[in-house]
Design an enzyme around this catalytic site. Structure first.
Site, PDB file in Angstrom:
ATOM      1  N   GLN A  71    -105.171  24.701 -48.261  1.00  0.00           N
ATOM      2  CA  GLN A  71    -105.312  26.148 -48.300  1.00  0.00           C
ATOM      3  C   GLN A  71    -103.958  26.814 -48.487  1.00  0.00           C
ATOM      4  O   GLN A  71    -102.950  26.374 -47.933  1.00  0.00           O
ATOM      5  CB  GLN A  71    -105.970  26.632 -47.004  1.00  0.00           C
ATOM      6  CG  GLN A  71    -106.676  27.957 -47.153  1.00  0.00           C
ATOM      7  CD  GLN A  71    -107.750  28.164 -46.098  1.00  0.00           C
ATOM      8  OE1 GLN A  71    -108.329  27.212 -45.604  1.00  0.00           O
ATOM      9  NE2 GLN A  71    -108.006  29.403 -45.751  1.00  0.00           N
TER      10      GLN A  71
ATOM     11  N   HIS B 101    -105.643  23.528 -36.812  1.00  0.00           N
ATOM     12  CA  HIS B 101    -105.047  22.257 -36.369  1.00  0.00           C
ATOM     13  C   HIS B 101    -104.450  22.337 -34.963  1.00  0.00           C
ATOM     14  O   HIS B 101    -103.322  21.905 -34.728  1.00  0.00           O
ATOM     15  CB  HIS B 101    -104.015  21.761 -37.389  1.00  0.00           C
ATOM     16  CG  HIS B 101    -104.613  21.452 -38.722  1.00  0.00           C
ATOM     17  ND1 HIS B 101    -105.476  20.399 -38.928  1.00  0.00           N
ATOM     18  CD2 HIS B 101    -104.504  22.091 -39.911  1.00  0.00           C
ATOM     19  CE1 HIS B 101    -105.863  20.395 -40.183  1.00  0.00           C
ATOM     20  NE2 HIS B 101    -105.296  21.414 -40.808  1.00  0.00           N
TER      21      HIS B 101
ATOM     22  N   ARG C 193    -117.009  23.864 -43.062  1.00  0.00           N
ATOM     23  CA  ARG C 193    -115.725  23.712 -42.369  1.00  0.00           C
ATOM     24  C   ARG C 193    -114.980  25.036 -42.317  1.00  0.00           C
ATOM     25  O   ARG C 193    -114.434  25.423 -41.279  1.00  0.00           O
ATOM     26  CB  ARG C 193    -114.882  22.649 -43.080  1.00  0.00           C
ATOM     27  CG  ARG C 193    -113.538  22.322 -42.419  1.00  0.00           C
ATOM     28  CD  ARG C 193    -112.861  21.214 -43.233  1.00  0.00           C
ATOM     29  NE  ARG C 193    -111.603  20.733 -42.658  1.00  0.00           N
ATOM     30  CZ  ARG C 193    -110.406  21.174 -42.949  1.00  0.00           C
ATOM     31  NH1 ARG C 193    -110.268  22.160 -43.837  1.00  0.00           N
ATOM     32  NH2 ARG C 193    -109.319  20.648 -42.389  1.00  0.00           N
TER      33      ARG C 193
ATOM     34  N   SER D 148    -104.661  18.610 -45.414  1.00  0.00           N
ATOM     35  CA  SER D 148    -105.717  19.292 -44.670  1.00  0.00           C
ATOM     36  C   SER D 148    -107.027  19.246 -45.460  1.00  0.00           C
ATOM     37  O   SER D 148    -107.570  18.168 -45.689  1.00  0.00           O
ATOM     38  CB  SER D 148    -105.286  20.719 -44.316  1.00  0.00           C
ATOM     39  OG  SER D 148    -106.166  21.296 -43.387  1.00  0.00           O
ATOM     40  N   LEU D 149    -107.550  20.400 -45.918  1.00  0.00           N
ATOM     41  CA  LEU D 149    -108.804  20.344 -46.677  1.00  0.00           C
ATOM     42  C   LEU D 149    -108.665  19.478 -47.924  1.00  0.00           C
ATOM     43  O   LEU D 149    -109.662  18.936 -48.431  1.00  0.00           O
ATOM     44  CB  LEU D 149    -109.270  21.751 -47.062  1.00  0.00           C
ATOM     45  CG  LEU D 149    -108.660  22.397 -48.312  1.00  0.00           C
ATOM     46  CD1 LEU D 149    -109.448  22.063 -49.563  1.00  0.00           C
ATOM     47  CD2 LEU D 149    -108.551  23.890 -48.152  1.00  0.00           C
TER      48      LEU D 149
ATOM     49  N   GLN E 248    -109.013  15.436 -37.462  1.00  0.00           N
ATOM     50  CA  GLN E 248    -108.099  16.256 -38.253  1.00  0.00           C
ATOM     51  C   GLN E 248    -108.227  17.746 -37.947  1.00  0.00           C
ATOM     52  O   GLN E 248    -107.257  18.499 -38.037  1.00  0.00           O
ATOM     53  CB  GLN E 248    -108.365  16.001 -39.746  1.00  0.00           C
ATOM     54  CG  GLN E 248    -107.454  16.714 -40.711  1.00  0.00           C
ATOM     55  CD  GLN E 248    -108.173  17.180 -41.951  1.00  0.00           C
ATOM     56  OE1 GLN E 248    -109.067  18.005 -41.878  1.00  0.00           O
ATOM     57  NE2 GLN E 248    -107.788  16.628 -43.096  1.00  0.00           N
TER      58      GLN E 248
END
Length: 314
Positions: free
Chosen positions: A10, A203, A119, A94-95, A252
């Protein structure tokens, strides 16, 4: 040359993303159409013509970035005969790990789109606005960041969220705790501690409700063995076991993105080139702050894909 594909997270989104790929490559357009169908949403229209405020919403940005990355990979395969098996590893920020898993055949495209939509919604809903915050510690060592986060934890939840590159670490947690950690970092001589304009504290343990949502959702999704090892965020090591890959996606959500370590691992294994399919060049630019031993390739336009294919085929 030894190659790895790296998939952005992102922050890389922009209005117009994917438009050139879709216009030039039918395989890329097919990806965008499939994602629209999976979500029951005109996401591609939002990506190419929408307002940046809507595109930046977590529930839109996450599947949009994945779609753009997978579209670039499908175009590489269809037009130039290059697929993910040309690489030694794949990794995503991440994503972007979902993008890597989809590109490596672990999760189907439509399942990946639905998971990322969920998500994004779950991460946004996990913490009420104004409760959480994130801050970038520029010039901080990992030890500095951990010490600052420990100072923040005297007040509330505060963790290292992203170890992105040398001197670029992000902390996350409750707003007052993150502010205290940022002040502690400044007091210990860190170059700059900057609060970030984010919509949620990603996170960190405040994301526990989102982690549970993802655990429940992932339980019913079939995971296959990856075509290449995935250097994932949780371990910063190559993972091929589908069971572990699924479990680590849950971890994660609240855990640290160990990106610097992931890139350093790949370089230590002889990788020389990292290719970033999708949009922008966030990860490619970040390489310079991690190691001088890697060449980055942004794969976000037809011309870039063609040049990369020529480079790869030598």
């Amino acid at each position: 040359m030894s190659l790895a594909f790296i998939f952005p997270g992102q922050g890389s989104q922009n209005v117009g993303m994917g438009a050139e790929l879709a216009a030039a490559f039918p395989a890329a357009k097919d990806v965008f159409d499939a994602v629209d169908d999976a979500l029951g949403q005109k996401l591609f229209a939002l990506m190419t013509e929408g307002a940046i405020e809507d595109l930046t919403l977590t529930e839109n940005a996450q599947p949009a970035l994945m779609a753009c990355s997978v579209a670039a990979m499908q175009a590489l395969k269809a037009e130039f005969g290059i697929d993910i098996t040309a690489a030694k590893y794949a990794a995503g920020h991440s994503l972007g790990e979902y993008s890597a898993l989809c590109a490596a055949g672990v999760i189907g495209l439509q399942d990946t789109a639905k998971l990322l939509k969920l998500r994004g919604q779950a991460m946004q809903d996990a913490v009420a606005p104004g409760i959480g915050a994130m801050a970038a510690l520029l010039g901080a060592s990992p030890e500095d960041a951990q010490a600052a986060a420990a100072a923040g934890r005297k007040i509330g939840v505060c963790q290292v969220a992203n170890d992105n590159a040398v001197g670029q670490i992000v902390i996350s947690g409750e707003k007052a705790a993150v502010e205290a950690a940022a002040q502690a970092a400044t007091d210990m001589g860190v170059k700059r501690a900057m609060m970030l304009p984010v919509s949620a504290p990603f996170h960190c343990d405040l994301m526990a409700p989102a982690a549970q949502v993802m655990k429940d959702a992932l339980a019913s999704v079939t995971f296959n063995a990856p075509a290449v090892p995935i250097v994932n965020n949780v371990t910063a090591q190559p993972v091929t076991d589908p069971v572990q890959l699924k479990a680590d996606l849950v971890t994660q959500v609240t855990g640290q993105v160990r990106w610097r370590e992931s890139v350093q691992f790949m370089a230590a294994q002889g990788v020389t080139d990292l290719a970033e399919p999708g949009t922008g060049k966030v990860l490619t630019t970040m390489l310079k702050r991690i190691t001088d031993d890697l060449t980055g390739h942004r794969l976000d336009t037809p011309e870039a894909l063609e040049a990369f294919a020529a480079h790869l085929k030598g």
